[in-house]
Design a protein around this motif. Sequence first.
Motif, PDB file in Angstrom:
ATOM      1  N   ILE A 185       0.832  -1.209   0.000  1.00  0.00           N
ATOM      2  CA  ILE A 185       0.000   0.000   0.000  1.00  0.00           C
ATOM      3  C   ILE A 185       0.865   1.257   0.000  1.00  0.00           C
ATOM      4  CG2 ILE A 185      -1.602   1.370   1.400  1.00  0.00           C
ATOM      5  CD1 ILE A 185      -2.949  -1.234   2.229  1.00  0.00           C
ATOM      6  N   VAL A 186       1.853   1.303   0.886  1.00  0.00           N
ATOM      7  CA  VAL A 186       2.699   2.495   0.980  1.00  0.00           C
ATOM      8  C   VAL A 186       3.586   2.639  -0.253  1.00  0.00           C
ATOM      9  CG1 VAL A 186       4.527   3.629   2.314  1.00  0.00           C
ATOM     10  CG2 VAL A 186       2.602   2.561   3.486  1.00  0.00           C
ATOM     11  N   ALA A 187       3.980   1.520  -0.867  1.00  0.00           N
ATOM     12  CA  ALA A 187       4.758   1.602  -2.108  1.00  0.00           C
ATOM     13  C   ALA A 187       3.953   2.320  -3.190  1.00  0.00           C
ATOM     14  CB  ALA A 187       5.143   0.199  -2.576  1.00  0.00           C
ATOM     15  N   TRP A 188       2.679   1.970  -3.324  1.00  0.00           N
ATOM     16  CA  TRP A 188       1.824   2.636  -4.312  1.00  0.00           C
ATOM     17  C   TRP A 188       1.563   4.088  -3.909  1.00  0.00           C
ATOM     18  CZ3 TRP A 188      -0.248   1.473  -9.046  1.00  0.00           C
ATOM     19  CH2 TRP A 188      -0.004   0.179  -9.522  1.00  0.00           C
ATOM     20  N   TRP A 189       1.308   4.310  -2.631  1.00  0.00           N
ATOM     21  CA  TRP A 189       1.102   5.692  -2.155  1.00  0.00           C
ATOM     22  C   TRP A 189       2.302   6.571  -2.515  1.00  0.00           C
ATOM     23  CZ3 TRP A 189      -0.863   5.251   3.626  1.00  0.00           C
ATOM     24  CH2 TRP A 189      -2.191   4.825   3.623  1.00  0.00           C
ATOM     25  N   SER A 190       3.483   6.104  -2.165  1.00  0.00           N
ATOM     26  CA  SER A 190       4.682   6.926  -2.297  1.00  0.00           C
ATOM     27  C   SER A 190       5.043   7.184  -3.755  1.00  0.00           C
ATOM     28  CB  SER A 190       5.860   6.258  -1.583  1.00  0.00           C
ATOM     29  OG  SER A 190       5.562   6.055  -0.219  1.00  0.00           O
ATOM     30  N   CYS A 191       4.975   6.145  -4.575  1.00  0.00           N
ATOM     31  CA  CYS A 191       5.303   6.325  -5.991  1.00  0.00           C
ATOM     32  C   CYS A 191       4.365   7.330  -6.641  1.00  0.00           C
ATOM     33  CB  CYS A 191       5.225   4.987  -6.726  1.00  0.00           C
ATOM     34  SG  CYS A 191       6.601   3.881  -6.379  1.00  0.00           S
ATOM     35  N   THR A 192       3.077   7.195  -6.354  1.00  0.00           N
ATOM     36  CA  THR A 192       2.103   8.122  -6.941  1.00  0.00           C
ATOM     37  C   THR A 192       2.371   9.555  -6.477  1.00  0.00           C
ATOM     38  OG1 THR A 192       0.446   6.362  -6.948  1.00  0.00           O
ATOM     39  CG2 THR A 192      -0.353   8.612  -7.218  1.00  0.00           C
ATOM     40  N   ALA A 193       2.617   9.717  -5.183  1.00  0.00           N
ATOM     41  CA  ALA A 193       2.820  11.055  -4.622  1.00  0.00           C
ATOM     42  C   ALA A 193       4.044  11.731  -5.224  1.00  0.00           C
ATOM     43  CB  ALA A 193       2.955  10.965  -3.105  1.00  0.00           C
ATOM     44  N   TRP A 194       5.163  11.024  -5.246  1.00  0.00           N
ATOM     45  CA  TRP A 194       6.402  11.646  -5.709  1.00  0.00           C
ATOM     46  C   TRP A 194       6.376  11.905  -7.206  1.00  0.00           C
ATOM     47  CZ3 TRP A 194      10.379  13.893  -3.253  1.00  0.00           C
ATOM     48  CH2 TRP A 194      10.472  13.700  -1.872  1.00  0.00           C
ATOM     49  N   MET A 195       5.768  11.012  -7.984  1.00  0.00           N
ATOM     50  CA  MET A 195       5.721  11.231  -9.430  1.00  0.00           C
ATOM     51  C   MET A 195       4.740  12.345  -9.781  1.00  0.00           C
ATOM     52  SD  MET A 195       6.243   7.515 -11.259  1.00  0.00           S
ATOM     53  CE  MET A 195       4.773   6.733 -10.630  1.00  0.00           C
ATOM     54  N   THR A 196       3.655  12.471  -9.020  1.00  0.00           N
ATOM     55  CA  THR A 196       2.691  13.537  -9.259  1.00  0.00           C
ATOM     56  C   THR A 196       3.277  14.894  -8.904  1.00  0.00           C
ATOM     57  OG1 THR A 196       0.882  12.008  -8.768  1.00  0.00           O
ATOM     58  CG2 THR A 196       0.357  14.343  -8.734  1.00  0.00           C
ATOM     59  N   PHE A 249      12.742   3.213  -8.485  1.00  0.00           N
ATOM     60  CA  PHE A 249      13.711   2.151  -8.768  1.00  0.00           C
ATOM     61  C   PHE A 249      13.637   1.045  -7.719  1.00  0.00           C
ATOM     62  CE2 PHE A 249      17.877   0.698  -7.184  1.00  0.00           C
ATOM     63  CZ  PHE A 249      18.214  -0.182  -8.194  1.00  0.00           C
ATOM     64  N   ALA A 250      13.615   1.429  -6.449  1.00  0.00           N
ATOM     65  CA  ALA A 250      13.606   0.437  -5.380  1.00  0.00           C
ATOM     66  C   ALA A 250      12.318  -0.389  -5.396  1.00  0.00           C
ATOM     67  CB  ALA A 250      13.757   1.135  -4.025  1.00  0.00           C
ATOM     68  N   VAL A 251      11.189   0.270  -5.637  1.00  0.00           N
ATOM     69  CA  VAL A 251       9.921  -0.451  -5.695  1.00  0.00           C
ATOM     70  C   VAL A 251       9.919  -1.419  -6.871  1.00  0.00           C
ATOM     71  CG1 VAL A 251       7.428  -0.200  -6.009  1.00  0.00           C
ATOM     72  CG2 VAL A 251       8.652   1.403  -4.546  1.00  0.00           C
ATOM     73  N   ALA A 252      10.443  -0.962  -8.024  1.00  0.00           N
ATOM     74  CA  ALA A 252      10.515  -1.835  -9.201  1.00  0.00           C
ATOM     75  C   ALA A 252      11.508  -2.973  -8.983  1.00  0.00           C
ATOM     76  CB  ALA A 252      10.915  -1.010 -10.420  1.00  0.00           C
ATOM     77  N   ARG A 253      12.617  -2.672  -8.344  1.00  0.00           N
ATOM     78  CA  ARG A 253      13.624  -3.696  -8.054  1.00  0.00           C
ATOM     79  C   ARG A 253      13.031  -4.834  -7.226  1.00  0.00           C
ATOM     80  NH1 ARG A 253      18.341  -1.617  -4.310  1.00  0.00           N
ATOM     81  NH2 ARG A 253      16.524  -1.470  -2.929  1.00  0.00           N
ATOM     82  N   ASP A 254      12.077  -4.478  -6.377  1.00  0.00           N
ATOM     83  CA  ASP A 254      11.430  -5.481  -5.540  1.00  0.00           C
ATOM     84  C   ASP A 254      10.222  -6.124  -6.224  1.00  0.00           C
ATOM     85  OD1 ASP A 254      13.272  -4.991  -3.577  1.00  0.00           O
ATOM     86  OD2 ASP A 254      12.020  -3.559  -2.498  1.00  0.00           O
ATOM     87  N   GLY A 255       9.938  -5.717  -7.473  1.00  0.00           N
ATOM     88  CA  GLY A 255       8.905  -6.376  -8.256  1.00  0.00           C
ATOM     89  C   GLY A 255       7.486  -5.943  -7.972  1.00  0.00           C
ATOM     90  N   VAL A 299      13.886   7.430 -13.956  1.00  0.00           N
ATOM     91  CA  VAL A 299      13.713   8.844 -14.298  1.00  0.00           C
ATOM     92  C   VAL A 299      12.813   8.974 -15.524  1.00  0.00           C
ATOM     93  CG1 VAL A 299      14.883  10.945 -15.085  1.00  0.00           C
ATOM     94  CG2 VAL A 299      15.910   9.540 -13.288  1.00  0.00           C
ATOM     95  N   THR A 300      13.042   8.113 -16.518  1.00  0.00           N
ATOM     96  CA  THR A 300      12.220   8.137 -17.730  1.00  0.00           C
ATOM     97  C   THR A 300      10.761   7.839 -17.414  1.00  0.00           C
ATOM     98  OG1 THR A 300      14.123   7.417 -19.058  1.00  0.00           O
ATOM     99  CG2 THR A 300      11.924   7.128 -20.026  1.00  0.00           C
ATOM    100  N   VAL A 301      10.522   6.889 -16.539  1.00  0.00           N
ATOM    101  CA  VAL A 301       9.151   6.548 -16.137  1.00  0.00           C
ATOM    102  C   VAL A 301       8.476   7.752 -15.479  1.00  0.00           C
ATOM    103  CG1 VAL A 301       7.772   5.134 -14.547  1.00  0.00           C
ATOM    104  CG2 VAL A 301       9.552   4.078 -15.942  1.00  0.00           C
ATOM    105  N   ILE A 302       9.227   8.445 -14.635  1.00  0.00           N
ATOM    106  CA  ILE A 302       8.672   9.634 -13.971  1.00  0.00           C
ATOM    107  C   ILE A 302       8.317  10.697 -14.995  1.00  0.00           C
ATOM    108  CG2 ILE A 302       9.266  11.564 -12.433  1.00  0.00           C
ATOM    109  CD1 ILE A 302      10.927   9.534 -10.813  1.00  0.00           C
ATOM    110  N   TYR A 303       9.168  10.847 -16.021  1.00  0.00           N
ATOM    111  CA  TYR A 303       8.862  11.828 -17.073  1.00  0.00           C
ATOM    112  C   TYR A 303       7.574  11.455 -17.805  1.00  0.00           C
ATOM    113  CZ  TYR A 303       8.689  13.988 -21.610  1.00  0.00           C
ATOM    114  OH  TYR A 303       8.232  14.644 -22.718  1.00  0.00           O
ATOM    115  N   VAL A 304       7.456  10.209 -18.209  1.00  0.00           N
ATOM    116  CA  VAL A 304       6.269   9.771 -18.955  1.00  0.00           C
ATOM    117  C   VAL A 304       5.012   9.954 -18.105  1.00  0.00           C
ATOM    118  CG1 VAL A 304       5.117   7.783 -20.011  1.00  0.00           C
ATOM    119  CG2 VAL A 304       7.567   8.156 -20.382  1.00  0.00           C
ATOM    120  N   PHE A 305       5.091   9.559 -16.843  1.00  0.00           N
ATOM    121  CA  PHE A 305       3.943   9.693 -15.934  1.00  0.00           C
ATOM    122  C   PHE A 305       3.573  11.170 -15.771  1.00  0.00           C
ATOM    123  CE2 PHE A 305       1.994  10.168 -11.763  1.00  0.00           C
ATOM    124  CZ  PHE A 305       1.076   9.125 -11.727  1.00  0.00           C
ATOM    125  N   GLY A 306       4.580  12.019 -15.536  1.00  0.00           N
ATOM    126  CA  GLY A 306       4.322  13.440 -15.355  1.00  0.00           C
ATOM    127  C   GLY A 306       3.741  14.084 -16.594  1.00  0.00           C
TER     128      GLY A 306
END
Length: 449
Positions: free
Chosen positions: A40-51, A278-284, A305-312
């Motif tokens: 849950i927190v992995a999804w929360w954090s990725c969404t927050a930081w990329m947004t 990266f860390a979240v993806a590394r853990d699958g 970084v590229t993923v963050i650009y595409v998402f943004g």
Amino acid sequence: MMISAAVLAEICSALPLSGSIYIWAAESAGPKYARFFGFIVAWWSCTAWMTFAAGNCQTTANYIVSQLNVWEIDFPGGASNDNIKFRALIWAISEGLLIVSVAINYLPPRLYSGVFRFSLFIMMLDFFLCLIWLPIGVSKTYGFRSAKDVFTMTYNGTGAPAGWNWILSFLFTAGTMTGFDASGHIAEETKNARIVAGKGILSSAIATGVLGFITAILFLFCTPDLGTLFALDAPQPFVQLYALALGKKASIFMTIIAVIGLILNTSIAIVAASRLVFAVARDGVLPMSHWIGQVDSQGQPKRAVTVIYVFGAIILCTILPSQVAFTSLVSAGGVPTIAAYGLIALLRFTMTPNHFKSSYFYLGRYAKSFYFVAVLFNALIVAVMLSPFFFPVTADTFNFASVIFGSITLFGILSWYFTPADKWLRREQVLQALHAADVPEHERLDPSS
């Protein structure tokens, strides 16, 4: 905020890992519920930081286009968010700024330290110009507000009950109450991370709290009367405020300083966000994890970084159909991080109150009090950010942040449910990390122990 930072510094010191915040949540929950809260927190954090990157770029664009209002330049259809042509202009500028902010992240690591230093210089220059030059300008133009106005005057423009209207003032500072965990996300690249990363969290919160408080009081004294204030119609009213106090030409200089600072701020935020992704993806945990969770020849997570650009870039496209949609997405971006702060404190209070004793910032007998206060404070901020901003609530004033936050949480739960337990964060891994976090460092370094 400082108490929340102390809680995070404690666990960061015990577990200094990239992508740290979701690992902190998982370990705080203990072996039984680690995977559930970790997902849950992995999804929360990725969404927050990329947004955050997309939101910052739009904020920067607002500074630039506000010069149209200062110089009274007519824009076809009007310079307002109701005009699709004006929204398209903001969108195009925002996309360009996102490209610049991301491009800085592709610089060689040896050059990036200079970006950090220059960013700090620009931020402090902006702060001291506001602290010294702005008051001088106000004193020579429309004059200061009285102390009575600053400390006792309220205005209810929300339609909410008086008490909740006052609580909603936290929205003004909500952006400064998040993000101080960033140093934890680059802990694996930090020397002596057990101490340095935790100090980074604490010093960030202290600097934000002290300087932010000074700035808030300063701006309250420098704000014109309500009639003039509400007549400021630029996307970023501070640009017009600078023009009123300092003059039109001076407002250009202040806008340039703000724009440069925001671009660098966004770029540095992407550094922390890319390590988290990266860390979240590394853990699958994420889709396409195998591709995202790789580094280049210099050990940099450029694909993240590229993923963050595409998402943004995709998020910014929501400006075109509706400014309300974009605003809801961005406001929802701040909620997950603050919710994660509160959740970690709650889990420490209820699940693992006596663990992580190896931390350099171990809270000892004050721990439970800190956890309890952090839970209450962050719950209040989350409630404010999910609350409607105008009452009575209609389809036009509904805050979709609650819907978006709920959807992100649902994605996290579904990821937890469908990902086999042996694929990520197995029970033995959690137990091993908990044990390591409880053993003092001198015992871990002593072969005989």
